[in-house]
Design a protein around this motif. Structure first.
Motif, PDB file in Angstrom:
ATOM      1  N   LYS A  77      10.819   8.778  -3.778  1.00  0.00           N
ATOM      2  CA  LYS A  77      10.042   9.577  -4.563  1.00  0.00           C
ATOM      3  C   LYS A  77       9.880   8.987  -6.061  1.00  0.00           C
ATOM      4  N   LYS A  78      11.172   8.597  -6.483  1.00  0.00           N
ATOM      5  CA  LYS A  78      11.043   8.033  -7.965  1.00  0.00           C
ATOM      6  C   LYS A  78      10.113   6.864  -8.215  1.00  0.00           C
ATOM      7  N   GLU A  79      10.164   6.019  -6.855  1.00  0.00           N
ATOM      8  CA  GLU A  79       9.564   5.018  -7.109  1.00  0.00           C
ATOM      9  C   GLU A  79       7.678   4.929  -6.666  1.00  0.00           C
ATOM     10  N   VAL A  80       7.415   6.010  -6.020  1.00  0.00           N
ATOM     11  CA  VAL A  80       5.979   6.251  -5.692  1.00  0.00           C
ATOM     12  C   VAL A  80       5.481   7.248  -6.475  1.00  0.00           C
ATOM     13  N   TYR A  81       6.054   8.068  -7.113  1.00  0.00           N
ATOM     14  CA  TYR A  81       5.429   9.203  -7.831  1.00  0.00           C
ATOM     15  C   TYR A  81       4.420   9.039  -8.685  1.00  0.00           C
ATOM     16  N   LYS A  82       4.348   8.011  -9.492  1.00  0.00           N
ATOM     17  CA  LYS A  82       3.537   7.915 -10.350  1.00  0.00           C
ATOM     18  C   LYS A  82       2.242   7.163  -9.783  1.00  0.00           C
ATOM     19  N   VAL A  83       2.210   6.477  -8.930  1.00  0.00           N
ATOM     20  CA  VAL A  83       1.068   5.863  -8.151  1.00  0.00           C
ATOM     21  C   VAL A  83       0.584   6.916  -7.357  1.00  0.00           C
ATOM     22  N   LEU A  84       1.432   7.627  -6.652  1.00  0.00           N
ATOM     23  CA  LEU A  84       0.738   8.631  -5.821  1.00  0.00           C
ATOM     24  C   LEU A  84       0.180   9.819  -6.638  1.00  0.00           C
ATOM     25  N   ARG A  85       0.591  10.115  -7.791  1.00  0.00           N
ATOM     26  CA  ARG A  85      -0.076  11.048  -8.731  1.00  0.00           C
ATOM     27  C   ARG A  85      -1.481  10.879  -9.154  1.00  0.00           C
TER      28      ARG A  85
END
Length: 433
Positions: A77-85
């Motif tokens: 979650k920490k690695e993809v959170y910003k991109v997914l958001r």
């Protein structure tokens, strides 16, 4: 330097809460339809995006056999959170905070699917969304008196009130949690802070087909569940007739079956709640010990006749209701393992291979009804002692009054007294008004 880091709060018990959830009819369907439809788009987009980056591996566990072990790795979650958001913001038509909620819900759905799939309890295909609901974050709702205002879009709100509902007096002064919005209902969870109590009594409960057999440190108590068992048996017969009717009448039969299933569940829960309320009135400020039962394992070794009887029991429902209602009476519930509770000697720890109505220890001569023996062992497990504790001066009971005389260190058989059976007291909750 150590004393400076210590604070008085470190020695205080942690605050505990009970959540009481009540439902309202959703009379703002048009306004909430916008919220539910747009949130479904966000959740589906998040689910698809994460699914594309989910790895599924199959490994053989035994040589020469087809048995395989499934390993599923979700994106961190920490690695993809910003991109997914950022991806979700492109299609978002709601308030920005719903994006964060959609990501959390997508991870929750995939996490649940992962646990079941690795146990070969679910297929390896992508989970599908059915009826979507929205759990509103605290940043998106504002409580004013007996109503809550929920933000849908910037400067667009929907308000729900519970001022004239049947539960309004019950929740007076309680804190509202995160409301859950569905197509037809709105669920309002209220938080109640538990006052700190020290339990005055202890009660160990052994769950059986027709009774709950308990031990409180001095005497045995039997709570009758025959009426509840008869209720389930009668409903089972009626359900069979309704299923036969439903199989021949299509949609009309399905509606009738759904209506009856709902009525059956409500009648059983009504009985369970009344039973638990009465139990807690008799035993306030009490530490309850119940068995952590698994019906699925019971069915594996049971005959067809016994399996039908087990299916009519509602042990877990009783334990679940007791667990969340007990704190309201200053009580607590502790789950213990039921392993060998009816086969072990509470005096010397010997395990019997025989299964019968009466337990008899071949080592020390302890004899007691099997169900009462189970409740006694559950009591000892709750206290942290599996059986008799030996000291340099001899043997003694820990937290339990001896019921069968004294076993000397020379190995002599104890006196054969029957006072244990005489301590049994029956409570009948057959007719609860």
């Amino acid at each position: 330097s150590v004393s400076k880091n210590l604070r008085l709060n470190d020695f205080q018990p942690e605050e505990e809460y009970v959540y009481l959830t009540y439902s309202l009819k959703n009379d703002k369907k048009e306004e909430t339809k916008i919220l539910l439809e747009n949130y479904r788009v966000l959740l589906q987009k998040a689910l698809d995006w994460l699914w594309e980056r989910t790895k599924i591996e199959k490994k053989e566990t035994k040589k020469g056999k087809k048995a395989t072990k499934i390993k599923i790795t979700l994106p961190k979650k920490k690695e993809v959170y910003k991109v997914l958001r950022d991806e979700l913001e492109k299609v978002n038509k709601l308030a920005s905070h719903y994006v964060d909620k959609a990501i959390s819900d997508a991870y929750s759905i995939l996490g649940s699917w992962k646990r079941r799939a690795e146990k070969v309890q679910a297929s390896l295909s992508k989970p599908t969304l059915r009826k979507v609901y929205v759990r509103v974050k605290s940043t998106l709702r504002k409580v004013d008196g007996e109503e809550v205002r929920i933000t849908i879009r910037p400067y667009e709100y929907v308000t729900f009130s519970w001022s004239h509902t049947w539960f309004s007096r019950r929740v007076e002064g309680l804190e509202l949690g995160e409301p859950i919005i569905k197509e037809d209902k709105v669920h309002l969870p209220f938080r109640y802070k538990l006052p700190w109590f020290t339990p005055l009594d202890f009660l160990a409960i052994d769950s059986n087909l027709y009774t709950l057999d308990a031990y409180d440190g001095e005497k045995f108590i039997t709570f009758s569940l025959k009426e509840l068992y008869s209720l389930k048996f009668g409903m089972e017969l009626k359900r069979g007739r309704i299923q036969s009717f439903a199989s021949k009448h299509g949609k009309k039969g399905k509606l009738l079956m759904r209506k009856y299933s709902h009525r059956e569940r409500n009648r059983v829960l009504d009985y369970v709640h009344k039973f638990v309320n009465k139990l807690l009135e008799v035993y306030p400020l009490t530490m309850f010990a119940v068995e952590k039962l698994n019906k699925k394992e019971m069915f594996q070794d049971a005959s067809d006749r016994l399996s039908k009887k087990i299916s009519r029991t509602v042990w877990r429902s009783i334990h679940r209701v007791l667990k969340y209602k007990a704190p309201l009476y200053g009580s607590f519930v502790k789950e213990v393992s039921p392993h060998l509770t009816s086969k072990s000697c509470p005096r010397c720890g010997w395990v019997s291979r025989k299964v019968g109505r009466t337990f008899h220890c071949e080592r020390c001569g302890f004899t007691l009804d099997r169900q009462l023996n189970a409740s006694l062992n559950i009591y000892l497990k709750m206290c942290g002692f599996p059986h008799l504790f030996f000291t340099p001066t001899g043997s003694r009971w820990v937290g339990v009054i001896p019921l069968k005389g004294r076993r000397g260190m020379s190995g002599a058989m104890p006196r054969d007294s029957g006072e244990a059976q005489g301590l049994r007291i029956g409570y009948k909750f057959m007719k609860i008004q």
